[in-house]
Scaffold this motif. Structure first.
Motif, PDB file in Angstrom:
ATOM      1  N   TYR A 169       1.024  -0.615   0.029  1.00  0.00           N
ATOM      2  CA  TYR A 169       0.005  -0.058   0.314  1.00  0.00           C
ATOM      3  C   TYR A 169       0.833   1.534   0.201  1.00  0.00           C
ATOM      4  O   TYR A 169       0.438   2.640  -0.300  1.00  0.00           O
ATOM      5  CB  TYR A 169      -0.853  -0.171   1.257  1.00  0.00           C
ATOM      6  CG  TYR A 169      -2.227  -1.476   0.657  1.00  0.00           C
ATOM      7  CD1 TYR A 169      -3.132  -1.081   0.209  1.00  0.00           C
ATOM      8  CD2 TYR A 169      -2.200  -2.110   1.573  1.00  0.00           C
ATOM      9  CE1 TYR A 169      -4.312  -1.841   0.545  1.00  0.00           C
ATOM     10  CE2 TYR A 169      -2.524  -3.273   1.779  1.00  0.00           C
ATOM     11  CZ  TYR A 169      -3.998  -2.923   0.869  1.00  0.00           C
ATOM     12  OH  TYR A 169      -5.070  -3.576   0.308  1.00  0.00           O
ATOM     13  N   SER A 170       1.753   1.728   0.281  1.00  0.00           N
ATOM     14  CA  SER A 170       2.900   2.222   0.593  1.00  0.00           C
ATOM     15  C   SER A 170       3.748   2.329  -1.009  1.00  0.00           C
ATOM     16  O   SER A 170       3.914   3.811  -1.232  1.00  0.00           O
ATOM     17  CB  SER A 170       4.083   2.013   1.089  1.00  0.00           C
ATOM     18  OG  SER A 170       4.910   3.457   0.866  1.00  0.00           O
ATOM     19  N   TYR A 171       3.596   1.023  -1.916  1.00  0.00           N
ATOM     20  CA  TYR A 171       4.045   1.867  -3.380  1.00  0.00           C
ATOM     21  C   TYR A 171       2.448   2.981  -3.736  1.00  0.00           C
ATOM     22  O   TYR A 171       2.376   3.212  -4.779  1.00  0.00           O
ATOM     23  CB  TYR A 171       4.220   0.254  -3.756  1.00  0.00           C
ATOM     24  CG  TYR A 171       5.256  -0.507  -3.069  1.00  0.00           C
ATOM     25  CD1 TYR A 171       6.237  -0.467  -2.062  1.00  0.00           C
ATOM     26  CD2 TYR A 171       5.122  -2.028  -4.029  1.00  0.00           C
ATOM     27  CE1 TYR A 171       7.271  -0.840  -1.832  1.00  0.00           C
ATOM     28  CE2 TYR A 171       6.286  -2.555  -2.882  1.00  0.00           C
ATOM     29  CZ  TYR A 171       7.066  -2.090  -2.403  1.00  0.00           C
ATOM     30  OH  TYR A 171       8.029  -2.501  -1.710  1.00  0.00           O
ATOM     31  N   PHE A 172       1.596   1.753  -3.349  1.00  0.00           N
ATOM     32  CA  PHE A 172       0.381   3.163  -4.394  1.00  0.00           C
ATOM     33  C   PHE A 172      -0.097   4.220  -3.799  1.00  0.00           C
ATOM     34  O   PHE A 172       0.082   4.301  -4.519  1.00  0.00           O
ATOM     35  CB  PHE A 172      -0.919   2.362  -3.429  1.00  0.00           C
ATOM     36  CG  PHE A 172      -1.122   0.160  -3.808  1.00  0.00           C
ATOM     37  CD1 PHE A 172      -1.022  -0.629  -4.234  1.00  0.00           C
ATOM     38  CD2 PHE A 172      -2.694  -0.155  -3.195  1.00  0.00           C
ATOM     39  CE1 PHE A 172      -1.460  -1.639  -5.095  1.00  0.00           C
ATOM     40  CE2 PHE A 172      -2.931  -1.110  -3.479  1.00  0.00           C
ATOM     41  CZ  PHE A 172      -1.864  -2.554  -4.411  1.00  0.00           C
ATOM     42  N   ASP A 173       0.314   4.118  -2.529  1.00  0.00           N
ATOM     43  CA  ASP A 173       0.392   6.151  -2.118  1.00  0.00           C
ATOM     44  C   ASP A 173       1.390   6.677  -3.016  1.00  0.00           C
ATOM     45  O   ASP A 173       1.416   7.563  -3.196  1.00  0.00           O
ATOM     46  CB  ASP A 173      -0.200   6.161  -0.875  1.00  0.00           C
ATOM     47  CG  ASP A 173       0.122   6.373   0.241  1.00  0.00           C
ATOM     48  OD1 ASP A 173       1.880   5.646   0.838  1.00  0.00           O
ATOM     49  OD2 ASP A 173       0.479   7.219   1.806  1.00  0.00           O
ATOM     50  N   THR A 174       2.585   6.149  -3.183  1.00  0.00           N
ATOM     51  CA  THR A 174       3.320   7.155  -3.489  1.00  0.00           C
ATOM     52  C   THR A 174       3.906   7.153  -4.978  1.00  0.00           C
ATOM     53  O   THR A 174       3.771   8.264  -5.194  1.00  0.00           O
ATOM     54  CB  THR A 174       4.908   6.188  -3.224  1.00  0.00           C
ATOM     55  OG1 THR A 174       5.376   5.363  -2.102  1.00  0.00           O
ATOM     56  CG2 THR A 174       6.077   6.943  -3.757  1.00  0.00           C
TER      57      THR A 174
END
Lengths: 153, 153, 153, 153
Positions: free
Chosen positions: A40-45
């Protein structure tokens, strides 16, 4: 598997916008693969990085900001450190106050997704956190973000 | 808001199992609230912590391990540092190889959820990562995990 | 081992202030122990959490904020999920603009530290980031924070 | 400021090895800059990523692994999302069982460091965690890692 909200699994070629994010050593958890949370950190980045570039604006300083209302992810393949993740980004729906993104993660050189997900921003007044319309600059930028091709909405 | 998979919003009283997780300073992001990604860390800490206690076993050393196949979250209220999050945990479905948990996050003393989500484990052979049945010890422990009351499955 | 700045290793009894932080599932890295980076998250959660309680103020809203100028840690024992870390906090030095904390992490029930470190805050104007004196409210609170006993400064 | 272990501040040109790490959205904390903890994630991603490349080996599968014994960082400039950090990596000391790295973080295009630090690996038996000599393959790779030029050790 319990899957009440089947999501399409578009291939890498469905995404006009693809952003690269390298994994980090600490992304791997006890099981030797990237922890589910970190996807999810890849998503929001990817979403916020694209928005900053596409608008040419530091979106965090606008009077209206996008806060995350809903996300989901299906984990299809393990990821690990070190590798460079390619994040496909597409517009599923642009509403009055909300934006729904389709996201897929790909391992380098692979056509099939390692993960697919959705990411929903709702725009709110930065001070009061009341729901407001998507700001014009963001709406204009989203006009340039294609839907993923070959997905049945 | 785009919500194709409506999830029930059980009150705190629906959860027989509630676990406490304090927020950390770095959980807060640029917008001064807990980052959306971090909510999922509360999910997987609650599920795995409960499993370790309920089985009396370090589940990471079993020949079959639960890896995360799917998660989702709806973000209903902001969280921040410092505060103690209460994580409600309930069983939605126990399948042959998979377990679906209902999860809700509550701010201390509040009946309405700050977030609701689902968390799906699929059991795989720790070495080959082939899908396998839920191990007996885990299945036995899950027998003691109630469903959230008042939720229409 | 290369250790140019030997730090004292005070036992748990040296710390008048001890704060509890439970580990999280994703704190463990590929090697099955808490990742070195995460120890520093325990440090800054303990320091800032204590400051908020001791001042009775949300320190983030003051006109002067403490930003981190220097940290260090010696890793003496492995930590893991699940366990509750006890963080000893002591004042090493209170300067005009800076505060130096001694920190030690203890596993539950153990007298010898699992890690020892230092954490240096420098106070700056929240808007301009110019160095300023430690705010009075913070200085007053620090008056109640003892040094670690039995440490040669 | 309390600085008992003054570290040199080599310019970017002192580092023969420089690795790029992009920041992530959630790296920024409540104060709108990269959280101090996260700097150490750049350190351990750079060191381990370099080791994997330089040895041509997945170092995590060797019978002896490097675990972190000590780290330190001085924070000189704020970092933020989005930006690409350049991580300078140099060998300070190669001992029988330990390796000390000098590390500096640079903002793109800047000669002066945004942070400087040290990172100490001690090699241990992967199973027993007894201290062992630095493995030959790692030692050979370290032979190709220069010291930072212009640093007084």
């Amino acid at each position: 598997m319990a899957n009440r909200s089947p999501q399409p699994e578009p291939p890498r070629s469905s995404f006009a916008i693809v952003r690269s994010i390298p994994t980090r050593w600490m992304d791997n958890d006890h099981y030797g693969h990237v922890n589910n949370v970190t996807y999810y950190s890849y998503f929001d980045t990817a979403v916020n990085g694209w928005l900053i570039e596409a608008t040419g604006t530091d979106i965090r300083t606008l009077p209206s900001i996008g806060i995350v209302a809903e996300t989901s992810c299906r984990f299809l393949k393990e990821l690990s450190f070190p590798e460079i993740i390619e994040v496909g980004l597409a517009l599923e729906r642009l509403g009055r106050s909300s934006v729904v993104y389709n996201i897929a993660l790909f391992r380098a050189g692979e056509a099939d997704a390692a993960a697919t997900g959705r990411f929903v921003h709702v725009y709110v007044d930065a001070a009061t956190r009341e729901v407001v319309p998507v700001p014009d600059g963001i709406r204009a930028a989203l006009g340039s973000l294609p839907a993923a091709t070959g997905i049945q909405q």
